[in-house]
Design a protein around this motif. Structure first.
Motif, PDB file in Angstrom:
ATOM      1  N   GLU A   1     -51.243 -19.213  37.000  1.00  0.00           N
ATOM      2  CA  GLU A   1     -50.740 -20.556  37.273  1.00  0.00           C
ATOM      3  C   GLU A   1     -50.347 -21.276  35.991  1.00  0.00           C
ATOM      4  N   GLN A   2     -51.157 -21.119  34.952  1.00  0.00           N
ATOM      5  CA  GLN A   2     -50.843 -21.760  33.675  1.00  0.00           C
ATOM      6  C   GLN A   2     -49.573 -21.172  33.079  1.00  0.00           C
ATOM      7  N   LEU A   3     -49.406 -19.859  33.186  1.00  0.00           N
ATOM      8  CA  LEU A   3     -48.201 -19.227  32.654  1.00  0.00           C
ATOM      9  C   LEU A   3     -46.960 -19.685  33.420  1.00  0.00           C
ATOM     10  N   ARG A   4     -47.090 -19.815  34.739  1.00  0.00           N
ATOM     11  CA  ARG A   4     -45.951 -20.297  35.533  1.00  0.00           C
ATOM     12  C   ARG A   4     -45.591 -21.739  35.169  1.00  0.00           C
ATOM     13  N   GLU A   5     -46.583 -22.567  34.930  1.00  0.00           N
ATOM     14  CA  GLU A   5     -46.329 -23.955  34.526  1.00  0.00           C
ATOM     15  C   GLU A   5     -45.632 -23.997  33.163  1.00  0.00           C
ATOM     16  N   LYS A   6     -46.078 -23.168  32.231  1.00  0.00           N
ATOM     17  CA  LYS A   6     -45.425 -23.091  30.924  1.00  0.00           C
ATOM     18  C   LYS A   6     -43.971 -22.658  31.079  1.00  0.00           C
ATOM     19  N   LEU A   7     -43.738 -21.689  31.953  1.00  0.00           N
ATOM     20  CA  LEU A   7     -42.380 -21.197  32.167  1.00  0.00           C
ATOM     21  C   LEU A   7     -41.483 -22.301  32.729  1.00  0.00           C
ATOM     22  N   ARG A   8     -42.001 -23.123  33.632  1.00  0.00           N
ATOM     23  CA  ARG A   8     -41.211 -24.242  34.170  1.00  0.00           C
ATOM     24  C   ARG A   8     -40.857 -25.242  33.070  1.00  0.00           C
ATOM     25  N   LYS A   9     -41.818 -25.543  32.215  1.00  0.00           N
ATOM     26  CA  LYS A   9     -41.569 -26.501  31.133  1.00  0.00           C
ATOM     27  C   LYS A   9     -40.555 -25.955  30.137  1.00  0.00           C
ATOM     28  N   ILE A  10     -40.681 -24.685  29.792  1.00  0.00           N
ATOM     29  CA  ILE A  10     -39.754 -24.072  28.846  1.00  0.00           C
ATOM     30  C   ILE A  10     -38.353 -24.006  29.443  1.00  0.00           C
ATOM     31  N   SER A  11     -38.277 -23.733  30.738  1.00  0.00           N
ATOM     32  CA  SER A  11     -36.981 -23.703  31.410  1.00  0.00           C
ATOM     33  C   SER A  11     -36.312 -25.069  31.347  1.00  0.00           C
ATOM     34  N   ALA A  12     -37.091 -26.131  31.520  1.00  0.00           N
ATOM     35  CA  ALA A  12     -36.539 -27.478  31.412  1.00  0.00           C
ATOM     36  C   ALA A  12     -36.026 -27.737  29.992  1.00  0.00           C
TER      37      ALA A  12
ATOM     38  N   GLY B   1     -32.114 -28.503  28.915  1.00  0.00           N
ATOM     39  CA  GLY B   1     -31.856 -29.776  28.262  1.00  0.00           C
ATOM     40  C   GLY B   1     -31.536 -29.659  26.783  1.00  0.00           C
ATOM     41  N   ALA B   2     -31.426 -28.441  26.286  1.00  0.00           N
ATOM     42  CA  ALA B   2     -31.178 -28.233  24.858  1.00  0.00           C
ATOM     43  C   ALA B   2     -29.794 -28.739  24.483  1.00  0.00           C
ATOM     44  N   THR B   3     -29.729 -29.385  23.330  1.00  0.00           N
ATOM     45  CA  THR B   3     -28.453 -29.919  22.865  1.00  0.00           C
ATOM     46  C   THR B   3     -27.824 -29.067  21.771  1.00  0.00           C
TER      47      THR B   3
ATOM     48  N   ARG C   1     -31.708 -23.887  22.188  1.00  0.00           N
ATOM     49  CA  ARG C   1     -31.534 -23.011  23.344  1.00  0.00           C
ATOM     50  C   ARG C   1     -32.054 -21.600  23.047  1.00  0.00           C
ATOM     51  N   ASP C   2     -31.791 -21.096  21.849  1.00  0.00           N
ATOM     52  CA  ASP C   2     -32.276 -19.770  21.474  1.00  0.00           C
ATOM     53  C   ASP C   2     -33.804 -19.729  21.395  1.00  0.00           C
ATOM     54  N   ALA C   3     -34.396 -20.795  20.842  1.00  0.00           N
ATOM     55  CA  ALA C   3     -35.855 -20.856  20.751  1.00  0.00           C
ATOM     56  C   ALA C   3     -36.489 -20.911  22.135  1.00  0.00           C
ATOM     57  N   ALA C   4     -35.902 -21.687  23.034  1.00  0.00           N
ATOM     58  CA  ALA C   4     -36.422 -21.777  24.401  1.00  0.00           C
ATOM     59  C   ALA C   4     -36.270 -20.445  25.120  1.00  0.00           C
ATOM     60  N   ALA C   5     -35.156 -19.757  24.909  1.00  0.00           N
ATOM     61  CA  ALA C   5     -34.943 -18.461  25.549  1.00  0.00           C
ATOM     62  C   ALA C   5     -35.965 -17.438  25.056  1.00  0.00           C
ATOM     63  N   ALA C   6     -36.258 -17.457  23.757  1.00  0.00           N
ATOM     64  CA  ALA C   6     -37.252 -16.538  23.213  1.00  0.00           C
ATOM     65  C   ALA C   6     -38.640 -16.847  23.783  1.00  0.00           C
ATOM     66  N   ALA C   7     -38.962 -18.131  23.908  1.00  0.00           N
ATOM     67  CA  ALA C   7     -40.255 -18.515  24.479  1.00  0.00           C
ATOM     68  C   ALA C   7     -40.349 -18.096  25.944  1.00  0.00           C
ATOM     69  N   MET C   8     -39.250 -18.225  26.686  1.00  0.00           N
ATOM     70  CA  MET C   8     -39.237 -17.795  28.087  1.00  0.00           C
ATOM     71  C   MET C   8     -39.508 -16.305  28.196  1.00  0.00           C
ATOM     72  N   GLU C   9     -38.938 -15.519  27.326  1.00  0.00           N
ATOM     73  CA  GLU C   9     -39.160 -14.068  27.355  1.00  0.00           C
ATOM     74  C   GLU C   9     -40.620 -13.726  27.071  1.00  0.00           C
TER      75      GLU C   9
END
Length: 66
Positions: free
Chosen positions: A5-16, A20-22, A27-35
Protein backbone atom coordinates in the motif's frame (compact mmCIF):
# COMPACT_ATOMS: atom_id res chain seq x y z
CA UNK A 1 10.55 -3.21 3.93
CA UNK A 2 7.60 -1.08 2.95
CA UNK A 3 4.18 -2.51 2.42
CA UNK A 4 2.44 -2.77 -0.92
CA UNK A 5 0.00 0.00 0.00
CA UNK A 6 2.82 2.40 0.82
CA UNK A 7 4.55 1.64 -2.47
CA UNK A 8 1.32 2.22 -4.40
CA UNK A 9 0.82 5.56 -2.64
CA UNK A 10 4.39 6.59 -3.50
CA UNK A 11 3.77 5.61 -7.12
CA UNK A 12 0.64 7.81 -7.25
CA UNK A 13 2.54 10.79 -5.86
CA UNK A 14 5.46 10.31 -8.24
CA UNK A 15 3.04 9.99 -11.16
CA UNK A 16 1.51 13.34 -10.19
CA UNK A 17 5.00 14.87 -10.14
CA UNK A 18 5.72 13.39 -13.57
CA UNK A 19 2.57 14.85 -15.11
CA UNK A 20 3.12 18.23 -13.45
CA UNK A 21 6.79 18.52 -14.37
CA UNK A 22 7.73 21.73 -16.13
CA UNK A 23 11.25 20.77 -17.20
CA UNK A 24 12.78 17.76 -18.89
CA UNK A 25 15.04 17.13 -15.88
CA UNK A 26 12.09 16.96 -13.49
CA UNK A 27 10.27 14.60 -15.82
CA UNK A 28 13.33 12.34 -16.17
CA UNK A 29 13.84 12.23 -12.39
CA UNK A 30 10.18 11.35 -11.82
CA UNK A 31 10.33 8.64 -14.49
CA UNK A 32 13.41 7.11 -12.86
CA UNK A 33 11.70 7.18 -9.46
CA UNK A 34 8.60 5.51 -10.95
CA UNK A 35 10.75 2.69 -12.32
CA UNK A 36 12.39 2.13 -8.93
CA UNK A 37 9.01 1.93 -7.18
CA UNK A 38 7.64 -0.40 -9.87
CA UNK A 39 10.61 -2.71 -9.31
CA UNK A 40 9.87 -2.64 -5.59
CA UNK A 41 6.25 -3.59 -6.27
CA UNK A 42 7.38 -6.42 -8.52
CA UNK A 43 9.67 -7.73 -5.80
CA UNK A 44 6.80 -7.55 -3.30
CA UNK A 45 4.59 -9.68 -5.53
CA UNK A 46 7.35 -12.26 -5.99
CA UNK A 47 8.11 -12.63 -2.28
CA UNK A 48 4.58 -12.65 -0.86
CA UNK A 49 2.63 -15.79 -1.49
CA UNK A 50 -1.14 -15.54 -1.83
CA UNK A 51 -3.19 -16.80 1.12
CA UNK A 52 -5.45 -19.71 0.31
CA UNK A 53 -8.65 -20.34 2.25
CA UNK A 54 -10.75 -23.48 2.40
CA UNK A 55 -14.34 -23.40 3.58
CA UNK A 56 -16.27 -26.50 4.59
CA UNK A 57 -20.03 -26.61 5.03
CA UNK A 58 -21.92 -29.56 6.44
CA UNK A 59 -24.96 -29.27 4.20
CA UNK A 60 -26.04 -27.96 0.81
CA UNK A 61 -28.15 -25.13 2.22
CA UNK A 62 -25.20 -23.52 3.99
CA UNK A 63 -23.11 -23.80 0.82
CA UNK A 64 -25.85 -22.02 -1.13
CA UNK A 65 -26.08 -19.26 1.47
CA UNK A 66 -22.34 -18.76 1.30
Amino acid sequence: MTSEEQLREKLRKISALFHGATTIGERDAAAAAMERVKKGLGATFQTEQPIEFKFSFPDRWQRRLF
